[in-house]
Scaffold this motif. Structure first.
Motif, mmCIF file in Angstrom:
data_model
loop_
_atom_site.group_PDB
_atom_site.id
_atom_site.type_symbol
_atom_site.label_atom_id
_atom_site.label_comp_id
_atom_site.label_asym_id
_atom_site.label_seq_id
_atom_site.Cartn_x
_atom_site.Cartn_y
_atom_site.Cartn_z
ATOM 1 N N THR A 7 -4.632 -3.988 0.437
ATOM 2 C CA THR A 7 -3.658 -4.841 1.115
ATOM 3 C C THR A 7 -3.963 -4.987 2.606
ATOM 4 O OG1 THR A 7 -1.975 -3.966 -0.428
ATOM 5 C CG2 THR A 7 -1.196 -5.314 1.409
ATOM 6 N N PRO A 8 -4.747 -5.989 2.996
ATOM 7 C CA PRO A 8 -4.792 -6.355 4.416
ATOM 8 C C PRO A 8 -3.389 -6.797 4.840
ATOM 9 C CG PRO A 8 -6.579 -7.383 3.181
ATOM 10 C CD PRO A 8 -5.634 -6.819 2.170
ATOM 11 N N GLN A 9 -3.004 -6.490 6.074
ATOM 12 C CA GLN A 9 -1.611 -6.721 6.465
ATOM 13 C C GLN A 9 -1.467 -6.906 7.967
ATOM 14 O OE1 GLN A 9 0.269 -2.334 6.316
ATOM 15 N NE2 GLN A 9 -1.128 -2.797 4.602
ATOM 16 N N GLN A 50 6.636 -6.752 7.981
ATOM 17 C CA GLN A 50 5.255 -6.516 7.583
ATOM 18 C C GLN A 50 4.912 -7.512 6.473
ATOM 19 O OE1 GLN A 50 6.205 -2.345 6.573
ATOM 20 N NE2 GLN A 50 4.461 -1.780 7.848
ATOM 21 N N LEU A 82 -2.504 -5.221 13.283
ATOM 22 C CA LEU A 82 -3.253 -5.619 12.096
ATOM 23 C C LEU A 82 -3.732 -4.363 11.382
ATOM 24 C CD1 LEU A 82 -5.444 -8.440 13.687
ATOM 25 C CD2 LEU A 82 -3.167 -8.645 12.653
ATOM 26 N N VAL A 99 -5.297 -2.538 7.303
ATOM 27 C CA VAL A 99 -5.727 -2.637 5.913
ATOM 28 C C VAL A 99 -5.334 -1.336 5.218
ATOM 29 C CG1 VAL A 99 -8.052 -1.783 6.443
ATOM 30 C CG2 VAL A 99 -7.656 -3.084 4.344
ATOM 31 N N GLY A 119 1.531 -8.934 3.921
ATOM 32 C CA GLY A 119 0.152 -8.714 3.495
ATOM 33 C C GLY A 119 -0.070 -9.136 2.055
ATOM 34 N N SER A 135 5.741 -8.132 1.339
ATOM 35 C CA SER A 135 6.380 -8.167 2.650
ATOM 36 C C SER A 135 7.445 -7.070 2.693
ATOM 37 C CB SER A 135 7.005 -9.527 2.935
ATOM 38 O OG SER A 135 7.998 -9.837 1.975
ATOM 39 N N ASN A 178 -5.429 4.143 5.373
ATOM 40 C CA ASN A 178 -4.999 3.027 6.204
ATOM 41 C C ASN A 178 -5.752 3.034 7.536
ATOM 42 O OD1 ASN A 178 -2.220 2.166 4.741
ATOM 43 N ND2 ASN A 178 -2.407 4.403 4.754
#
Length: 247
Positions: free
Chosen positions: A208-210, A222, A189, A191, A224, A241, A178
């Motif tokens: 998962t970009p988030q 959250q 922000l 990933v 993503g 989410s 991460n």
């Protein structure tokens, strides 16, 4: 592309060892993986509680996942509690649509800090009982979080999964990387790259970009989504989410 991003995040984790002095971040974040260093917690593969959490902390949250291709809907309410300084337990009930799929139990501990307080590490153990297949499984992972600068941080996990206690050879390598950017006091922000490497070189992943938004120090969400290939299926796009409330 997913492989390249995975290697990039691992490289940043290594570089983080020497880039910054000790930083005490103060984000208004209910989803930290380390409270002292202000490192966020991943959306998909979250921690039991932040590393180093004090005794008495309690959290409830729910992860919701939806496949954009099949429309399958999964959700998993859980409760987490720090029963001693740096040690916590969790209980989770993963559902597929309206069907309860598993019972999941987690235990986590903190080893302490490294690199003059710029890094923190610990461990996590997870046990599951699959109700549909009558299968027991377990994970054991090493956890490592590091503060790169006042804006950048990283959290990485490395471990193994015994996917079926009835099959001795059913062992899976787990790698979770991460990278987070602290955009503001309330907004982060990030990933997340989850990897499962099976025998015979089978590789499953979820990218998962988030974004994380904290409404206060105890309420956060959250959100993503990204590409994934799980359970030997074709590539899919999963939206996720997580809603969090801490006490």
């Amino acid at each position: 592309m997913a492989k390249n991003l995975h290697y990039l995040i691992m490289l940043l984790a290594v570089l983080s060892c020497g880039l910054a002095g000790k930083v005490y971040a103060e984000p208004n974040d209910a989803v930290l993986s380390s409270e002292e260093l202000g490192i966020p917690e991943p959306l998909v593969f979250d921690l039991v509680r932040p590393l180093g959490s004090p005794k008495g902390e309690l959290e409830v949250n729910t992860l919701i996942t939806r496949s954009s291709q099949t429309g399958e809907f999964a959700w998993a309410p859980e409760i987490e509690y720090a029963f001693a300084d740096g040690y916590a337990v969790e209980f989770e009930l993963p559902f597929q649509n309206s069907s309860l799929e598993e019972y999941k139990f987690g235990l986590q501990g903190t080893f302490g800090e490294l690199l003059k307080g710029r890094m923190i590490h610990g461990w996590q153990a997870l046990g599951r009982y699959g109700r549909q297949e009558n299968v027991y499984s377990a994970d054991i992972l090493y956890l490592n979080g590091a503060r790169i600068s006042d804006k950048w941080s990283t959290l990485n996990m490395l471990g193994i999964r015994w996917a079926d206690f009835g099959k001795r050879e059913d062992i899976v390598a787990l790698i979770n990387n991460n990278l987070f950017y602290h955009f503001s006091r309330n907004l982060t922000l990030g990933v997340e790259m989850n990897n499962e490497i099976h025998e015979h070189k089978q590789w499953r992943y979820r990218l998962t970009p988030q974004l994380h938004y904290s409404f206060s120090s105890n309420k956060a969400v959250q959100i993503g989504g990204g590409p994934a290939r799980l359970n030997n299926k074709k590539s899919d796009w999963l939206l996720a989410s997580r809603f969090i409330y801490t006490f």
